[in-house]
Design a protein around this motif. Sequence first.
Motif, PDB file in Angstrom:
ATOM      1  N   ALA A 111     -50.413 -17.984  21.058  1.00 36.89           N
ATOM      2  CA  ALA A 111     -50.176 -17.429  22.394  1.00 36.89           C
ATOM      3  C   ALA A 111     -48.713 -17.593  22.797  1.00 36.89           C
ATOM      4  O   ALA A 111     -48.100 -16.669  23.350  1.00 36.89           O
ATOM      5  CB  ALA A 111     -51.087 -18.107  23.415  1.00 36.89           C
ATOM      6  N   CYS A 112     -48.130 -18.747  22.503  1.00 37.93           N
ATOM      7  CA  CYS A 112     -46.707 -18.971  22.800  1.00 37.93           C
ATOM      8  C   CYS A 112     -45.841 -18.017  21.989  1.00 37.93           C
ATOM      9  O   CYS A 112     -44.883 -17.435  22.521  1.00 37.93           O
ATOM     10  CB  CYS A 112     -46.320 -20.409  22.500  1.00 37.93           C
ATOM     11  N   PHE A 113     -46.171 -17.855  20.734  1.00 36.04           N
ATOM     12  CA  PHE A 113     -45.432 -16.926  19.874  1.00 36.04           C
ATOM     13  C   PHE A 113     -45.540 -15.500  20.415  1.00 36.04           C
ATOM     14  O   PHE A 113     -44.543 -14.798  20.554  1.00 36.04           O
ATOM     15  CB  PHE A 113     -45.963 -16.997  18.439  1.00 36.04           C
ATOM     16  N   GLY A 114     -46.744 -15.084  20.724  1.00 36.72           N
ATOM     17  CA  GLY A 114     -46.955 -13.728  21.234  1.00 36.72           C
ATOM     18  C   GLY A 114     -46.240 -13.491  22.552  1.00 36.72           C
ATOM     19  O   GLY A 114     -45.624 -12.435  22.764  1.00 36.72           O
ATOM     20  N   THR A 115     -46.311 -14.476  23.434  1.00 38.75           N
ATOM     21  CA  THR A 115     -45.628 -14.365  24.722  1.00 38.75           C
ATOM     22  C   THR A 115     -44.119 -14.243  24.524  1.00 38.75           C
ATOM     23  O   THR A 115     -43.469 -13.386  25.125  1.00 38.75           O
ATOM     24  CB  THR A 115     -45.950 -15.577  25.615  1.00 38.75           C
ATOM     25  N   SER A 116     -43.562 -15.095  23.665  1.00 39.69           N
ATOM     26  CA  SER A 116     -42.117 -15.035  23.392  1.00 39.69           C
ATOM     27  C   SER A 116     -41.719 -13.693  22.803  1.00 39.69           C
ATOM     28  O   SER A 116     -40.687 -13.120  23.167  1.00 39.69           O
ATOM     29  CB  SER A 116     -41.704 -16.153  22.438  1.00 39.69           C
ATOM     30  N   ALA A 117     -42.537 -13.174  21.894  1.00 41.80           N
ATOM     31  CA  ALA A 117     -42.235 -11.879  21.274  1.00 41.80           C
ATOM     32  C   ALA A 117     -42.261 -10.761  22.312  1.00 41.80           C
ATOM     33  O   ALA A 117     -41.357  -9.916  22.346  1.00 41.80           O
ATOM     34  CB  ALA A 117     -43.227 -11.594  20.149  1.00 41.80           C
ATOM     35  N   LEU A 118     -43.280 -10.763  23.150  1.00 44.49           N
ATOM     36  CA  LEU A 118     -43.373  -9.723  24.183  1.00 44.49           C
ATOM     37  C   LEU A 118     -42.240  -9.822  25.204  1.00 44.49           C
ATOM     38  O   LEU A 118     -41.665  -8.807  25.609  1.00 44.49           O
ATOM     39  CB  LEU A 118     -44.729  -9.800  24.890  1.00 44.49           C
ATOM     40  N   VAL A 119     -41.909 -11.042  25.585  1.00 43.48           N
ATOM     41  CA  VAL A 119     -40.815 -11.238  26.529  1.00 43.48           C
ATOM     42  C   VAL A 119     -39.499 -10.767  25.904  1.00 43.48           C
ATOM     43  O   VAL A 119     -38.701 -10.081  26.549  1.00 43.48           O
ATOM     44  CB  VAL A 119     -40.718 -12.716  26.977  1.00 43.48           C
ATOM     45  N   ALA A 120     -39.276 -11.109  24.633  1.00 45.43           N
ATOM     46  CA  ALA A 120     -38.051 -10.680  23.946  1.00 45.43           C
ATOM     47  C   ALA A 120     -37.963  -9.161  23.891  1.00 45.43           C
ATOM     48  O   ALA A 120     -36.903  -8.578  24.155  1.00 45.43           O
ATOM     49  CB  ALA A 120     -38.000 -11.269  22.538  1.00 45.43           C
ATOM     50  N   LEU A 121     -39.067  -8.507  23.556  1.00 45.81           N
ATOM     51  CA  LEU A 121     -39.060  -7.039  23.507  1.00 45.81           C
ATOM     52  C   LEU A 121     -38.780  -6.429  24.875  1.00 45.81           C
ATOM     53  O   LEU A 121     -37.994  -5.490  25.004  1.00 45.81           O
ATOM     54  CB  LEU A 121     -40.399  -6.526  22.967  1.00 45.81           C
ATOM     55  N   ALA A 122     -39.409  -6.969  25.900  1.00 50.65           N
ATOM     56  CA  ALA A 122     -39.211  -6.436  27.249  1.00 50.65           C
ATOM     57  C   ALA A 122     -37.775  -6.646  27.723  1.00 50.65           C
ATOM     58  O   ALA A 122     -37.124  -5.727  28.220  1.00 50.65           O
ATOM     59  CB  ALA A 122     -40.190  -7.087  28.223  1.00 50.65           C
ATOM     60  N   VAL A 123     -37.274  -7.852  27.558  1.00 48.67           N
ATOM     61  CA  VAL A 123     -35.923  -8.162  28.026  1.00 48.67           C
ATOM     62  C   VAL A 123     -34.873  -7.394  27.224  1.00 48.67           C
ATOM     63  O   VAL A 123     -33.845  -6.998  27.769  1.00 48.67           O
ATOM     64  CB  VAL A 123     -35.668  -9.686  27.995  1.00 48.67           C
ATOM     65  N   SER A 124     -35.144  -7.142  25.934  1.00 44.84           N
ATOM     66  CA  SER A 124     -34.177  -6.372  25.137  1.00 44.84           C
ATOM     67  C   SER A 124     -34.010  -4.955  25.669  1.00 44.84           C
ATOM     68  O   SER A 124     -32.959  -4.341  25.476  1.00 44.84           O
ATOM     69  CB  SER A 124     -34.609  -6.335  23.662  1.00 44.84           C
TER      70      SER A 124
END
Length: 144
Positions: A111-124
Amino acid sequence: MILTAFVLNLKHLLMGASLAPHLKRHSLLAYFINDESYAVTITRSRQAGGSAAHLPGAGIVTFSTWVLSTSAQSAIKHLVSEPSRYGLDFAFFGAFIGLLIPQLKDRLSWACFGTSALVALAVSQLLPGKWYVVVADSPRWQEV
Protein backbone atom coordinates in the motif's frame (compact mmCIF):
# COMPACT_ATOMS: atom_id res chain seq x y z
CA MET A 1 20.96 24.46 -6.00
CA ILE A 2 22.23 24.09 -2.44
CA LEU A 3 18.71 23.96 -1.05
CA THR A 4 17.70 21.32 -3.61
CA ALA A 5 20.73 19.17 -2.75
CA PHE A 6 19.91 19.56 0.94
CA VAL A 7 16.26 18.57 0.51
CA LEU A 8 17.03 15.60 -1.74
CA ASN A 9 19.62 14.29 0.69
CA LEU A 10 17.35 14.51 3.73
CA LYS A 11 16.48 10.91 2.93
CA HIS A 12 19.81 9.94 4.51
CA LEU A 13 18.51 11.25 7.82
CA LEU A 14 15.50 8.93 7.51
CA MET A 15 17.61 5.98 6.42
CA GLY A 16 19.99 6.53 9.33
CA ALA A 17 17.12 6.78 11.79
CA SER A 18 15.59 3.50 10.60
CA LEU A 19 18.97 1.74 10.78
CA ALA A 20 19.84 3.14 14.23
CA PRO A 21 18.28 0.24 16.19
CA HIS A 22 20.27 -2.23 14.09
CA LEU A 23 23.59 -0.39 14.35
CA LYS A 24 23.36 0.26 18.11
CA ARG A 25 26.79 1.57 19.23
CA HIS A 26 28.22 1.73 15.70
CA SER A 27 26.94 5.15 14.63
CA LEU A 28 30.05 5.89 12.53
CA LEU A 29 28.87 3.19 10.14
CA ALA A 30 26.25 5.67 8.92
CA TYR A 31 28.97 7.08 6.63
CA PHE A 32 28.42 4.01 4.46
CA ILE A 33 24.74 4.75 3.81
CA ASN A 34 23.67 5.07 0.21
CA ASP A 35 20.43 3.90 -1.40
CA GLU A 36 21.74 0.45 -2.28
CA SER A 37 23.64 -0.27 0.96
CA TYR A 38 20.61 0.87 2.95
CA ALA A 39 18.28 -1.46 1.05
CA VAL A 40 20.57 -4.45 1.48
CA THR A 41 21.22 -3.75 5.16
CA ILE A 42 17.63 -3.06 6.20
CA THR A 43 16.39 -6.14 4.31
CA ARG A 44 18.98 -8.35 5.98
CA SER A 45 18.31 -6.80 9.40
CA ARG A 46 14.56 -7.41 9.10
CA GLN A 47 14.98 -10.99 7.86
CA ALA A 48 17.65 -12.44 10.08
CA GLY A 49 18.53 -9.84 12.65
CA GLY A 50 21.45 -8.84 10.47
CA SER A 51 24.73 -7.45 11.63
CA ALA A 52 26.29 -4.00 11.78
CA ALA A 53 28.90 -5.35 9.34
CA HIS A 54 26.35 -5.47 6.52
CA LEU A 55 26.29 -1.68 6.11
CA PRO A 56 30.03 -1.08 5.54
CA GLY A 57 30.24 -4.24 3.44
CA ALA A 58 27.40 -3.15 1.19
CA GLY A 59 28.61 0.47 1.19
CA ILE A 60 32.13 -0.47 0.11
CA VAL A 61 30.86 -2.79 -2.61
CA THR A 62 28.40 -0.26 -4.03
CA PHE A 63 30.89 2.60 -3.88
CA SER A 64 33.63 0.51 -5.52
CA THR A 65 31.22 -0.65 -8.21
CA TRP A 66 30.16 2.93 -8.85
CA VAL A 67 33.77 4.14 -9.19
CA LEU A 68 34.75 1.22 -11.46
CA SER A 69 31.61 1.56 -13.59
CA THR A 70 32.08 5.31 -13.96
CA SER A 71 35.72 4.79 -14.93
CA ALA A 72 34.79 2.10 -17.46
CA GLN A 73 32.04 4.29 -18.90
CA SER A 74 34.46 7.17 -19.27
CA ALA A 75 36.96 4.94 -21.03
CA ILE A 76 34.48 3.40 -23.51
CA LYS A 77 31.86 6.13 -23.93
CA HIS A 78 32.92 6.67 -27.53
CA LEU A 79 32.00 3.04 -28.32
CA VAL A 80 28.38 3.30 -27.15
CA SER A 81 26.78 6.37 -28.64
CA GLU A 82 23.19 5.40 -27.76
CA PRO A 83 22.97 3.52 -24.44
CA SER A 84 19.19 3.12 -24.84
CA ARG A 85 19.82 0.99 -27.93
CA TYR A 86 21.26 -1.68 -25.63
CA GLY A 87 18.83 -1.15 -22.77
CA LEU A 88 21.53 0.45 -20.62
CA ASP A 89 19.27 3.38 -19.76
CA PHE A 90 17.08 0.94 -17.84
CA ALA A 91 19.93 -0.62 -15.81
CA PHE A 92 19.72 2.01 -13.07
CA PHE A 93 15.98 1.55 -12.65
CA GLY A 94 16.34 -2.22 -12.87
CA ALA A 95 18.77 -2.17 -9.95
CA PHE A 96 16.33 -0.19 -7.82
CA ILE A 97 13.46 -2.52 -8.72
CA GLY A 98 15.64 -5.42 -7.60
CA LEU A 99 16.24 -3.67 -4.29
CA LEU A 100 12.58 -2.73 -3.86
CA ILE A 101 10.89 -6.08 -4.41
CA PRO A 102 12.32 -7.81 -1.29
CA GLN A 103 10.96 -4.92 0.81
CA LEU A 104 7.35 -5.57 -0.24
CA LYS A 105 6.36 -8.33 2.17
CA ASP A 106 2.84 -7.48 3.27
CA ARG A 107 -0.25 -5.45 2.38
CA LEU A 108 0.95 -2.37 4.25
CA SER A 109 4.27 -2.20 2.39
CA TRP A 110 2.48 -2.75 -0.94
CA ALA A 111 0.00 0.00 0.00
CA CYS A 112 2.86 2.40 0.80
CA PHE A 113 4.55 1.51 -2.47
CA GLY A 114 1.34 1.97 -4.44
CA THR A 115 0.56 5.26 -2.74
CA SER A 116 4.06 6.59 -3.43
CA ALA A 117 3.84 5.52 -7.07
CA LEU A 118 0.46 7.18 -7.56
CA VAL A 119 1.57 10.34 -5.80
CA ALA A 120 4.74 10.47 -7.93
CA LEU A 121 2.73 10.07 -11.13
CA ALA A 122 0.23 12.74 -10.12
CA VAL A 123 2.83 15.25 -8.96
CA SER A 124 4.94 14.67 -12.10
CA GLN A 125 1.98 15.97 -14.08
CA LEU A 126 1.35 18.94 -11.78
CA LEU A 127 4.79 20.30 -10.93
CA PRO A 128 7.79 21.00 -13.15
CA GLY A 129 11.12 19.28 -12.69
CA LYS A 130 11.73 16.33 -10.41
CA TRP A 131 9.63 17.45 -7.43
CA TYR A 132 7.65 14.22 -7.69
CA VAL A 133 10.70 12.41 -6.30
CA VAL A 134 10.74 14.57 -3.17
CA VAL A 135 6.99 14.35 -2.62
CA ALA A 136 6.70 10.59 -3.24
CA ASP A 137 9.75 9.92 -1.04
CA SER A 138 8.09 11.72 1.86
CA PRO A 139 8.41 9.98 5.23
CA ARG A 140 4.67 9.83 5.74
CA TRP A 141 4.43 7.24 2.91
CA GLN A 142 7.27 5.15 4.37
CA GLU A 143 6.06 4.59 7.91
CA VAL A 144 6.04 0.83 7.57
